[in-house]
Design a protein around this motif. Structure first.
Motif, short mmCIF file in Angstrom:
data_model
loop_
_atom_site.label_atom_id
_atom_site.label_comp_id
_atom_site.label_asym_id
_atom_site.label_seq_id
_atom_site.Cartn_x
_atom_site.Cartn_y
_atom_site.Cartn_z
N ARG A 102 3.33 31.03 18.67
CA ARG A 102 3.43 31.13 20.13
C ARG A 102 4.25 29.98 20.70
N GLU A 103 3.93 28.78 20.23
CA GLU A 103 4.68 27.59 20.69
C GLU A 103 6.15 27.72 20.37
N GLU A 104 6.43 28.15 19.15
CA GLU A 104 7.83 28.29 18.72
C GLU A 104 8.55 29.37 19.54
N ALA A 105 7.85 30.45 19.87
CA ALA A 105 8.46 31.52 20.68
C ALA A 105 8.90 30.99 22.04
N VAL A 124 11.67 37.23 23.37
CA VAL A 124 11.49 36.81 21.98
C VAL A 124 10.25 37.53 21.49
N ILE A 125 10.42 38.34 20.44
CA ILE A 125 9.32 39.10 19.88
C ILE A 125 9.04 38.55 18.50
N SER A 152 4.80 38.11 22.08
CA SER A 152 6.07 38.38 22.74
C SER A 152 6.12 37.56 24.02
N VAL A 153 7.26 36.98 24.30
CA VAL A 153 7.43 36.22 25.53
C VAL A 153 8.75 36.66 26.17
N THR A 154 8.71 36.88 27.50
CA THR A 154 9.87 37.41 28.21
C THR A 154 10.14 36.60 29.46
N ALA A 155 11.42 36.34 29.70
CA ALA A 155 11.86 35.73 30.95
C ALA A 155 12.67 36.77 31.71
N LYS A 156 12.44 36.83 33.02
CA LYS A 156 13.11 37.83 33.84
C LYS A 156 13.75 37.15 35.05
N ALA A 157 15.01 37.46 35.28
CA ALA A 157 15.73 36.94 36.44
C ALA A 157 15.75 38.00 37.53
N SER A 158 15.55 37.57 38.77
CA SER A 158 15.52 38.52 39.87
C SER A 158 15.84 37.80 41.18
N GLN A 159 16.33 38.54 42.13
CA GLN A 159 16.55 38.02 43.47
C GLN A 159 15.26 38.12 44.30
N GLU A 160 14.29 38.83 43.76
CA GLU A 160 13.02 39.08 44.45
C GLU A 160 11.93 38.15 43.93
N ALA A 161 11.03 37.76 44.80
CA ALA A 161 9.85 36.99 44.38
C ALA A 161 8.88 37.93 43.67
N PRO A 162 8.10 37.42 42.73
CA PRO A 162 7.10 38.26 42.08
C PRO A 162 6.09 38.79 43.10
N GLN A 163 5.57 39.98 42.84
CA GLN A 163 4.59 40.59 43.73
C GLN A 163 3.39 39.67 43.89
N GLY A 164 2.96 39.47 45.12
CA GLY A 164 1.80 38.67 45.42
C GLY A 164 2.07 37.18 45.54
#
Length: 87
Positions: free
Chosen positions: A29-32, A55-56, A67-79
């Protein structure tokens, strides 16, 4: 020591055929997270072109362990909201 494989996906899938020997899933997990951080640092502004990078991590049998994922967006996360300074 178990071997873990760090595959990446950003529209294209890149398979890790070498893997890395690590003591346990916590170390994987740390390495991912480290791998994802290095990729984002390397890609820099190019990350906006793909928008999502993952990274899976699989074990020697091919089973996904993290699995760890980064997502780029112009929108703020919901909530999401900034707390009012007066609160």
């Amino acid at each position: 020591m178990p071997r873990y494989f760090f595959h990446t996906q950003n529209g294209d899938r890149i398979r890790d055929d070498q893997g890395e020997d690590l003591p346990n899933v916590d170390a994987a997990r740390e390495e991912a997270v480290t791998v994802l951080g290095e990729i984002l640092r390397y890609r820099s502004a190019g990350f906006w072109d793909t928008g999502v990078f993952s990274v899976i991590v699989t074990d020697a049998e091919g089973v996904t362990v993290v699995s760890v994922t980064a997502k780029a967006s112009q929108e703020a996360p919901q909530g999401w909201a900034l707390a009012d300074a007066d609160e």
